[in-house]
Write an enzyme that holds these catalytic residues in place. Structure first.
Site, PDB file in Angstrom:
ATOM      1  N   ASN A  12      41.878  44.784  32.704  1.00  0.00           N
ATOM      2  CA  ASN A  12      43.332  44.923  32.860  1.00  0.00           C
ATOM      3  C   ASN A  12      43.989  43.758  32.126  1.00  0.00           C
ATOM      4  OD1 ASN A  12      45.969  45.124  33.697  1.00  0.00           O
ATOM      5  ND2 ASN A  12      45.555  44.601  35.844  1.00  0.00           N
ATOM      6  N   TRP A  13      44.557  44.047  30.955  1.00  0.00           N
ATOM      7  CA  TRP A  13      45.128  42.968  30.136  1.00  0.00           C
ATOM      8  C   TRP A  13      46.456  42.458  30.684  1.00  0.00           C
ATOM      9  CZ3 TRP A  13      44.579  44.997  24.374  1.00  0.00           C
ATOM     10  CH2 TRP A  13      43.227  45.201  24.093  1.00  0.00           C
ATOM     11  N   GLY A 180      43.460  36.207  40.315  1.00  0.00           N
ATOM     12  CA  GLY A 180      43.892  35.020  39.567  1.00  0.00           C
ATOM     13  C   GLY A 180      43.618  33.721  40.306  1.00  0.00           C
ATOM     14  N   GLY A 241      40.819  40.942  35.317  1.00  0.00           N
ATOM     15  CA  GLY A 241      42.092  40.513  34.725  1.00  0.00           C
ATOM     16  C   GLY A 241      41.843  39.409  33.707  1.00  0.00           C
ATOM     17  N   GLY A 242      42.031  38.154  34.133  1.00  0.00           N
ATOM     18  CA  GLY A 242      41.934  37.002  33.222  1.00  0.00           C
ATOM     19  C   GLY A 242      40.684  37.002  32.354  1.00  0.00           C
TER      20      GLY A 242
END
Ligand code: PGA
Length: 262
Positions: A12-13, A180, A241-242
């Protein structure tokens, strides 16, 4: 992870990488995985770029016959019409998206999306021929008041209201406190909630759908915790994510089987 379900490693950018950066990224990711002889039938790989990148990503993937899948990060509850700024599932399907994320916590909390809205988005995605990737997860505050699976299970019940046997969807259990944060849930925590979510699918739809549905874990997934997570019997992949924004790091997560025996 069960042999009956193909694992899905999804990146997921969020709002990162413009369309030029997206082209360079996807090219490099495809080369890296090709060099490593990655078998996409064994472990499926999908990226979720911003809307403005999708046409470029589609063109590259088709021209180079890459086996990567891709999808949007959100979808409108509506099919067409006067909804400024929204993107129809039909448009995503026309760009050959396979998936679309619905109910990510950043949309639930920052954009105040309710369970009803998320149910309507999941339905709109399904009706457009997309596979919705439905995110659920509890906040740290929820954990003070409820047992860990209570909020994710209730969010999933809400999202699946219009789903029936045979519908394909993916569930992502993403504890909001782990997103995150640098530290992921432990494999035991991920497994406990994932197994409850599978029961919810069985109760809301049927046992067969529950046995087929892939349940991902998301929240601070990295190369050094992926193996433990993928050993959970009810976890069938991850939403990253990251760590999905660096080709080498994401490719290392995709190739988790190389780091351990399963
Ligand atoms: P993270 O994000 O991997 O950066 O924690 C996961 C997500 O929000 O899907």
């Amino acid at each position: 992870m069960s042999d009956a379900r193909t694992p899905l490693i999804a990146g997921n950018w969020k709002m990162n990488l413009d369309h030029l950066q997206a082209i360079a990224f996807v090219q490099k990711l495809a080369w890296t995985l090709k060099d490593a002889n990655h078998d996409f039938d064994d472990v499926e790989v999908a990226v979720f770029p911003p809307f403005t990148d999708l046409r470029s990503v589609q063109t590259l993937i088709q021209a180079d016959r890459l086996e990567l899948k891709f999808g949007g990060q959100d979808v409108s509850t509506h099919a067409l019409g006067a909804f400024t700024g929204e993107i129809s599932g039909h448009f995503l399907k026309q760009l050959d998206c396979s998936y679309v994320i619905v109910g990510h916590s950043e949309r639930r909390y920052r954009h105040v999306e309710s369970d009803e809205t998320i149910a309507a988005k999941a339905k709109a995605a399904r009706d457009s021929g997309l596979v919705p990737l439905i995110c659920v997860g509890e906040t740290a505050k929820d954990l003070e008041r409820h047992e860990p699976s209570a909020v994710p299970a209730s969010q999933l019940r809400g999202a699946l209201i219009d789903f029936k046997p045979g519908d394909e969807f993916v569930v992502a259990y993403e504890p909001v406190w782990a997103i995150g944060a640098g530290a992921a849930a432990t494999p035991d925590q991920a497994q406990n909630v994932a197994s409850v979510l599978r029961r919810v699918v069985a109760q809301m739809i049927d046992e067969e759908t529950a046995a087929k549905t892939r349940i991902l874990y998301g929240g601070s997934v990295k190369p050094d915790n992926i193996v433990g997570i993928m050993k959970c019997p009810d976890v069938d992949g991850v939403l990253v994510g990251g760590a999905s924004l660096d080709v080498e790091t994401f490719a290392s997560i995709v190739r988790y089987k190389k780091h351990a025996t399963f």
